[in-house]
Design a protein around this motif. Sequence first.
Motif, PDB file in Angstrom:
ATOM      1  N   LEU A 113       0.828  -1.204   0.000  1.00 47.48           N
ATOM      2  CA  LEU A 113       0.000   0.000   0.000  1.00 47.48           C
ATOM      3  C   LEU A 113       0.866   1.259   0.000  1.00 47.48           C
ATOM      4  CD1 LEU A 113      -2.781   1.321   0.192  1.00 47.48           C
ATOM      5  CD2 LEU A 113      -2.638   1.094   2.689  1.00 47.48           C
ATOM      6  N   LEU A 114       1.919   1.263   0.812  1.00 51.96           N
ATOM      7  CA  LEU A 114       2.832   2.408   0.810  1.00 51.96           C
ATOM      8  C   LEU A 114       3.445   2.613  -0.563  1.00 51.96           C
ATOM      9  CD1 LEU A 114       4.735   1.973   4.211  1.00 51.96           C
ATOM     10  CD2 LEU A 114       3.125   3.788   3.600  1.00 51.96           C
ATOM     11  N   GLY A 115       3.821   1.499  -1.208  1.00 48.16           N
ATOM     12  CA  GLY A 115       4.384   1.601  -2.550  1.00 48.16           C
ATOM     13  C   GLY A 115       3.412   2.210  -3.535  1.00 48.16           C
ATOM     14  N   GLN A 116       2.127   1.850  -3.414  1.00 47.31           N
ATOM     15  CA  GLN A 116       1.119   2.407  -4.316  1.00 47.31           C
ATOM     16  C   GLN A 116       0.896   3.891  -4.054  1.00 47.31           C
ATOM     17  OE1 GLN A 116      -2.344  -0.037  -3.706  1.00 47.31           O
ATOM     18  NE2 GLN A 116      -1.431  -1.856  -4.649  1.00 47.31           N
ATOM     19  N   LEU A 117       0.959   4.297  -2.795  1.00 48.05           N
ATOM     20  CA  LEU A 117       0.669   5.690  -2.451  1.00 48.05           C
ATOM     21  C   LEU A 117       1.857   6.619  -2.684  1.00 48.05           C
ATOM     22  CD1 LEU A 117      -1.340   5.178   0.880  1.00 48.05           C
ATOM     23  CD2 LEU A 117      -2.247   5.762  -1.372  1.00 48.05           C
ATOM     24  N   TRP A 118       3.043   6.196  -2.265  1.00 47.13           N
ATOM     25  CA  TRP A 118       4.201   7.087  -2.277  1.00 47.13           C
ATOM     26  C   TRP A 118       5.444   6.517  -2.968  1.00 47.13           C
ATOM     27  CZ3 TRP A 118       2.060   6.896   3.053  1.00 47.13           C
ATOM     28  CH2 TRP A 118       1.150   7.926   3.275  1.00 47.13           C
ATOM     29  N   GLY A 119       5.304   5.369  -3.636  1.00 49.51           N
ATOM     30  CA  GLY A 119       6.444   4.773  -4.315  1.00 49.51           C
ATOM     31  C   GLY A 119       7.144   3.741  -3.467  1.00 49.51           C
ATOM     32  N   TRP A 120       7.926   2.886  -4.145  1.00 50.39           N
ATOM     33  CA  TRP A 120       8.554   1.752  -3.456  1.00 50.39           C
ATOM     34  C   TRP A 120       9.519   2.168  -2.366  1.00 50.39           C
ATOM     35  CZ3 TRP A 120      13.859   1.107  -3.589  1.00 50.39           C
ATOM     36  CH2 TRP A 120      14.561   1.830  -4.565  1.00 50.39           C
ATOM     37  N   ARG A 121      10.118   3.372  -2.509  1.00 43.12           N
ATOM     38  CA  ARG A 121      11.094   3.812  -1.498  1.00 43.12           C
ATOM     39  C   ARG A 121      10.437   4.004  -0.128  1.00 43.12           C
ATOM     40  NH1 ARG A 121      15.672   5.346  -4.406  1.00 43.12           N
ATOM     41  NH2 ARG A 121      15.244   5.613  -6.636  1.00 43.12           N
ATOM     42  N   ALA A 122       9.155   4.365  -0.122  1.00 43.84           N
ATOM     43  CA  ALA A 122       8.455   4.550   1.145  1.00 43.84           C
ATOM     44  C   ALA A 122       8.415   3.257   1.947  1.00 43.84           C
ATOM     45  CB  ALA A 122       7.033   5.055   0.877  1.00 43.84           C
ATOM     46  N   ALA A 123       8.292   2.140   1.271  1.00 42.78           N
ATOM     47  CA  ALA A 123       8.279   0.854   1.969  1.00 42.78           C
ATOM     48  C   ALA A 123       9.632   0.577   2.624  1.00 42.78           C
ATOM     49  CB  ALA A 123       7.919  -0.262   0.994  1.00 42.78           C
ATOM     50  N   PHE A 124      10.721   0.934   1.949  1.00 41.79           N
ATOM     51  CA  PHE A 124      12.058   0.753   2.532  1.00 41.79           C
ATOM     52  C   PHE A 124      12.239   1.655   3.755  1.00 41.79           C
ATOM     53  CE2 PHE A 124      12.694  -1.619  -1.199  1.00 41.79           C
ATOM     54  CZ  PHE A 124      13.901  -2.285  -1.118  1.00 41.79           C
ATOM     55  N   TRP A 125      11.768   2.901   3.655  1.00 44.81           N
ATOM     56  CA  TRP A 125      11.842   3.797   4.815  1.00 44.81           C
ATOM     57  C   TRP A 125      11.030   3.235   5.985  1.00 44.81           C
ATOM     58  CZ3 TRP A 125      15.487   7.075   5.439  1.00 44.81           C
ATOM     59  CH2 TRP A 125      16.027   7.815   4.372  1.00 44.81           C
ATOM     60  N   ALA A 126       9.878   2.662   5.693  1.00 40.64           N
ATOM     61  CA  ALA A 126       9.031   2.117   6.756  1.00 40.64           C
ATOM     62  C   ALA A 126       9.720   0.972   7.485  1.00 40.64           C
ATOM     63  CB  ALA A 126       7.696   1.652   6.167  1.00 40.64           C
ATOM     64  N   VAL A 127      10.422   0.110   6.737  1.00 41.05           N
ATOM     65  CA  VAL A 127      11.146  -1.001   7.374  1.00 41.05           C
ATOM     66  C   VAL A 127      12.255  -0.457   8.268  1.00 41.05           C
ATOM     67  CG1 VAL A 127      12.695  -2.942   6.932  1.00 41.05           C
ATOM     68  CG2 VAL A 127      10.588  -2.706   5.613  1.00 41.05           C
ATOM     69  N   ALA A 128      12.975   0.555   7.792  1.00 37.29           N
ATOM     70  CA  ALA A 128      14.033   1.157   8.602  1.00 37.29           C
ATOM     71  C   ALA A 128      13.456   1.755   9.884  1.00 37.29           C
ATOM     72  CB  ALA A 128      14.770   2.231   7.798  1.00 37.29           C
ATOM     73  N   LEU A 129      12.329   2.463   9.773  1.00 34.01           N
ATOM     74  CA  LEU A 129      11.710   3.073  10.951  1.00 34.01           C
ATOM     75  C   LEU A 129      11.195   2.015  11.922  1.00 34.01           C
ATOM     76  CD1 LEU A 129       9.747   6.029   9.296  1.00 34.01           C
ATOM     77  CD2 LEU A 129      11.782   6.175  10.755  1.00 34.01           C
TER      78      LEU A 129
END
Length: 391
Positions: A149-165
């Motif tokens: 869902l994050l990838g659909q909304l803000w791009g795949w990089r958002a998913a990587f940031w979410a994992v880091a957070l």
Amino acid sequence: MPFALYLLGLAVFAQATSEFMLSGLVSDIAHDLNVSISAAGSLTSAFAAGMVVGAPLMAILSLRWPRRRALLAFLITFLLVHVIGALTTSYAVLLATRAVAALANAGFLAVALATATGMVAPNAKGRATSILLGGVTVACVAGVPGGALLGQLWGWRAAFWAVALASAPAVLAVLRSVPAGAPAGGGSTGVRGELRTLRDPRLQLTLLLGALVNGATFCAFTYLEPLVTEVTGLGDAWVPAVLALFGLGSFLGVTLGGRIADSRPLPLLVAGGAALLTGWAVFAVTAGSAAATVLLVLVQGTLSFAVGSTLISQALYAATGAPTLAGGFATAAFNVGAALGPWAGGRAIAGGLGYRSPLWISALLVGLALALAAAVAARRVPRPGDAEISR
């Protein structure tokens, strides 16, 4: 159960989300980095390969480190490579970060398994293992769909940031909750001593059975999407719900396994394995029915993870003299299954056998595991200490 176990489970959740989330991001990654879909898909292969190779290797390297230091080193490395992955514009760099993340994940999980079972009574390894692996199941239920869902909304990089957070609180949790003193190898006799323990035929059989059962699980799970849309006839909108239902089943499975695995592991493995085999065969026959598909996705997810998590705990029981390497080799064995199952299912589909064929392969893999276990049991001569697995 110590609260620290649940905090370690949070880190496992972030790492499992990272391992599985690319299934919903490959098209976006391929477009953004100007590579083919197959090249983007190889990012998942790089992670799986890193887990297989890294689990025993990282476990060996960490044997003489204090557990807290080892966990922090692996976890911080995992966090940082996701930051790099989120920032890079180079496919080669992203591929390298996936391999390094897998090595860190494998090392963390190996030490975390030893740490978790060391925090509880000697006869509670099953419950401790189930809490830790609960992070994987929650990732299946929430993390993977959330990453997509994050990838659909803000791009795949958002998913990587979410994992880091999501990894950051786990760093603080390890600092506050894990004792600093004990080496990752616990009270073991070092690398040679732990390797000698790993020659135990019971442990080797348990690892092989784990690879086969996990291969069956991921063979079916990987191809649920085309099965649901092409065979069952449900629309694309049903796919996330079906995947989440499988994840819910996996959570129920590790919870069930954790409550039974310490007291009655053999009945759980025999009955659960037989039910798992029957379930995959019935699923293959009835996949055209929406009601049967929805029910069996939940049931098979539950059985797969109940049996799988019990095999992990039995590997740790069989290798009390090698807690870290046992965790490392268990991680590697289960990832061999995670790579073998989807490959076999893909070959069957490519060979024109249809989208039901992965379910038949899952049944075959579980049947092979049961036959192997039965053959070994028939030849086995009771030895002192064997009663532990029959509690």
